[in-house]
Design an enzyme around this catalytic site. Structure first.
Site, PDB file in Angstrom:
ATOM      1  N   HIS A  28       0.848  -1.196   0.000  1.00 47.98           N
ATOM      2  CA  HIS A  28       0.000   0.000   0.000  1.00 47.98           C
ATOM      3  C   HIS A  28       0.880   1.239   0.000  1.00 47.98           C
ATOM      4  O   HIS A  28       2.042   1.218   0.418  1.00 47.98           O
ATOM      5  CB  HIS A  28      -0.941   0.010   1.210  1.00 47.98           C
ATOM      6  CG  HIS A  28      -0.254   0.294   2.523  1.00 47.98           C
ATOM      7  ND1 HIS A  28      -0.115   1.565   3.024  1.00 47.98           N
ATOM      8  CD2 HIS A  28       0.329  -0.528   3.425  1.00 47.98           C
ATOM      9  CE1 HIS A  28       0.525   1.521   4.183  1.00 47.98           C
ATOM     10  NE2 HIS A  28       0.805   0.255   4.453  1.00 47.98           N
ATOM     11  N   CYS A  29       0.313   2.325  -0.520  1.00 44.23           N
ATOM     12  CA  CYS A  29       0.968   3.628  -0.442  1.00 44.23           C
ATOM     13  C   CYS A  29       0.131   4.504   0.478  1.00 44.23           C
ATOM     14  O   CYS A  29      -0.610   3.990   1.317  1.00 44.23           O
ATOM     15  CB  CYS A  29       1.139   4.239  -1.830  1.00 44.23           C
ATOM     16  SG  CYS A  29      -0.414   4.464  -2.721  1.00 44.23           S
ATOM     17  N   ALA A  30       0.201   5.808   0.335  1.00 53.27           N
ATOM     18  CA  ALA A  30      -0.485   6.702   1.267  1.00 53.27           C
ATOM     19  C   ALA A  30      -2.000   6.584   1.190  1.00 53.27           C
ATOM     20  O   ALA A  30      -2.698   6.762   2.185  1.00 53.27           O
ATOM     21  CB  ALA A  30      -0.071   8.149   1.005  1.00 53.27           C
ATOM     22  N   THR A  31      -2.530   6.259  -0.007  1.00 52.53           N
ATOM     23  CA  THR A  31      -3.985   6.259  -0.168  1.00 52.53           C
ATOM     24  C   THR A  31      -4.535   4.987  -0.800  1.00 52.53           C
ATOM     25  O   THR A  31      -5.742   4.759  -0.756  1.00 52.53           O
ATOM     26  CB  THR A  31      -4.428   7.445  -1.048  1.00 52.53           C
ATOM     27  OG1 THR A  31      -3.778   7.343  -2.325  1.00 52.53           O
ATOM     28  CG2 THR A  31      -4.076   8.779  -0.413  1.00 52.53           C
ATOM     29  N   ARG A  32      -3.670   4.128  -1.392  1.00 54.34           N
ATOM     30  CA  ARG A  32      -4.174   3.030  -2.220  1.00 54.34           C
ATOM     31  C   ARG A  32      -3.640   1.672  -1.774  1.00 54.34           C
ATOM     32  O   ARG A  32      -2.458   1.537  -1.454  1.00 54.34           O
ATOM     33  CB  ARG A  32      -3.773   3.266  -3.683  1.00 54.34           C
ATOM     34  CG  ARG A  32      -4.516   4.385  -4.358  1.00 54.34           C
ATOM     35  CD  ARG A  32      -3.801   4.862  -5.595  1.00 54.34           C
ATOM     36  NE  ARG A  32      -2.703   5.769  -5.259  1.00 54.34           N
ATOM     37  CZ  ARG A  32      -1.748   6.119  -6.107  1.00 54.34           C
ATOM     38  NH1 ARG A  32      -1.733   5.635  -7.326  1.00 54.34           N
ATOM     39  NH2 ARG A  32      -0.801   6.942  -5.736  1.00 54.34           N
TER      40      ARG A  32
END
Length: 468
Positions: A28-32
């Site tokens: 995952h990244c910051a939003t996804r």
């Protein structure tokens, strides 16, 4: 332990993605939430749209990316992990995805991996330029009873350090990052970059202005420093890392520490100064002239074209590769004509998604669209594009029309940012000079045109029912 709600979301993810056994890896990244799958035919994209609290999804660079937003994505990732899905870091997931994608996607990712890490330095430099522009405006100085001629020399020197260092040593940053990405020793990349801007060479600025001649090697090769140069440093970083790795494999261990760095730097310094550097500096200039020609097409055509296609480029993922264009513009001219056009196109997507949020009676659509508007106004359009606009198509297209309108005005006004990578509301910091009112106008026009067209012609709830 994950909450029952997040466990339910994890189960919905598995059902939509074809089961946990269809997942190669998850990160995952910051939003996804980001997933690489074995078989795309097993993925049910309609079920992806129906996942609780998801704001949309898209497939790019070999990955399914489900937008949950800051904070929630961490909780969902933990729930997916607890349920037994294969997980990894974002960097390793990119490697997995790259193996499953074509050469073109790999090339785009390569550019992104090299240039994205150095963007924060250029963002800071752009803000320093904006701050200097604000402080040195005659109207501001007049408040303190000063004129531009009364600014102390020490102050100008200090701001020259703040605004000039990143561009003067840009080849160092690029070589370092390229060596790191392509598997070489980053410290050798730093040293090679420093050789390209060594004070013993006449600087690129002096040669361009005619105050100093280039050094002539072998009577035919003009050599000067590579201050503010991007493409030669990138190519040399790539070749240097590959050369170092090759030498490392063919030298006995007892001599490796001596021979490998010596031979790598010797070969690359000669290539850089006498062959690769001069060739790719010419290519670099050609790219710069072509970009300036497009953006500066008469009657605002350049801004209209770029503003119209900007977010289409984002959808393809090619926008990461275009960082090199903005970096080169800033390095050579200290101005960025592309940024305000991009801001107008981003503001337009925000206007389109807000129109959907206002007009729709669906609570699910509103839950996605209102936060996506805020995200877009802060410069991140993916939630708006993939969650709403491109899903219903017309809002996305009208967003492109709004971007074209704002870009047209930007070109007419000849707007130029002092930096890059921050847009719309944060982008105000790059226009802290006489351009600020015009920058705000351009963004408002892009936003307003897209909102109006989408509200009246681009969306109604029948489209949601037809989709279902």
């Amino acid at each position: 332990m994950a909450s029952k709600e997040n466990q339910k979301i994890a189960k919905q993810v598995f059902d939509a993605i074809g089961g946990k056994n269809n997942i190669v890896s998850t990160a995952h990244c910051a939003t996804r939430l980001r997933l690489v799958v074995h078989d795309r035919t097993k993925v049910d994209e309609k079920k992806l749209d129906q996942i609780d609290k998801a704001k949309g999804h898209f497939f790019t660079s070999g990955q399914y990316q489900i937008i949950f937003g800051t904070g929630l994505v961490n909780d969902v990732y933990e729930a997916v992990k607890e349920a037994g899905a294969a997980t990894t870091s974002s960097a390793d997931l990119n490697d997995v995805a790259a193996e499953k994608s074509g050469w073109f996607r790999k090339a785009i990712r390569m550019f992104a991996d090299v240039f994205v890490p150095i963007i924060p330095a250029l963002v800071a430099t752009g803000l320093f330029m904006g701050l200097k522009g604000l402080i040195t405006q005659p109207q501001i100085l007049q408040i303190f009873g000063m004129t531009p001629k009364q600014i102390p020399a020490q102050f100008n020197t200090y701001f020259s350090i703040l605004t000039g260092t990143a561009f003067d040593f840009l080849p160092v940053l690029v070589c370092w990052s390229a060596f790191r990405v392509f598997g070489g020793s980053p410290i050798l990349g730093v040293l090679l970059g420093l050789m390209l801007v060594n004070p013993s060479l006449p600087s690129a600025w002096d040669v361009a202005q005619g105050t100093k001649p280039a050094l002539m090697f072998f009577g035919v090769i003009p050599v000067a420093g590579y201050q503010a140069s991007v493409l030669p440093a990138f190519i040399l970083g790539f070749l240097g890392a590959k050369t170092e790795k090759w030498i490392h494999k063919h030298v006995v261990n007892s001599l490796d520490l001596i021979v490998t760095p010596f031979a790598t730097l010797l070969i690359m310094s000669m290539l850089g100064l006498f062959i690769v550097g001069p060739i790719f500096r010419s290519v670099e200039r050609g790219i710069l002239y072509a970009t300036e020609w497009i953006v500066q097409l008469p009657y605002g055509l350049g801004g209209l074209i770029w503003g119209g296609i900007n977010q289409m480029v984002v959808v393809t993922g090619l926008h990461h590769a275009l960082n090199i264009v903005e970096i080169q513009l800033l390095a050579n001219t200290h101005w960025n004509q592309v940024n305000p056009i991009s801001s107008a196109s981003i503001a337009a997507q925000a206007g389109a998604v807000l129109a959907v949020a206002v007009k729709s009676h669906s609570s699910k659509i509103k839950q996605i669209a209102f936060p996506s508007t805020i995200s877009a106004l802060l410069g991140i359009t993916e939630p708006a594009i993939y969650g709403i606009n491109i899903r219903f198509l017309k809002p996305f297209l009208f967003g492109c029309v709004g971007g074209a309108a704002g870009g047209f005005l930007s070109s007419i006004f000849n707007l130029r940012a002092t930096g890059m990578s921050i847009t719309v509301i944060p982008g105000i910091l790059l226009f802290l000079n006489q351009q600020l009112p015009l920058y705000i106008l351009v963004c408002l026009v892009g936003f307003g045109v897209a909102f109006t067209l989408t509200y009246f012609f681009g969306y109604n709830d029948r489209m949601l029912k037809e989709e279902r």
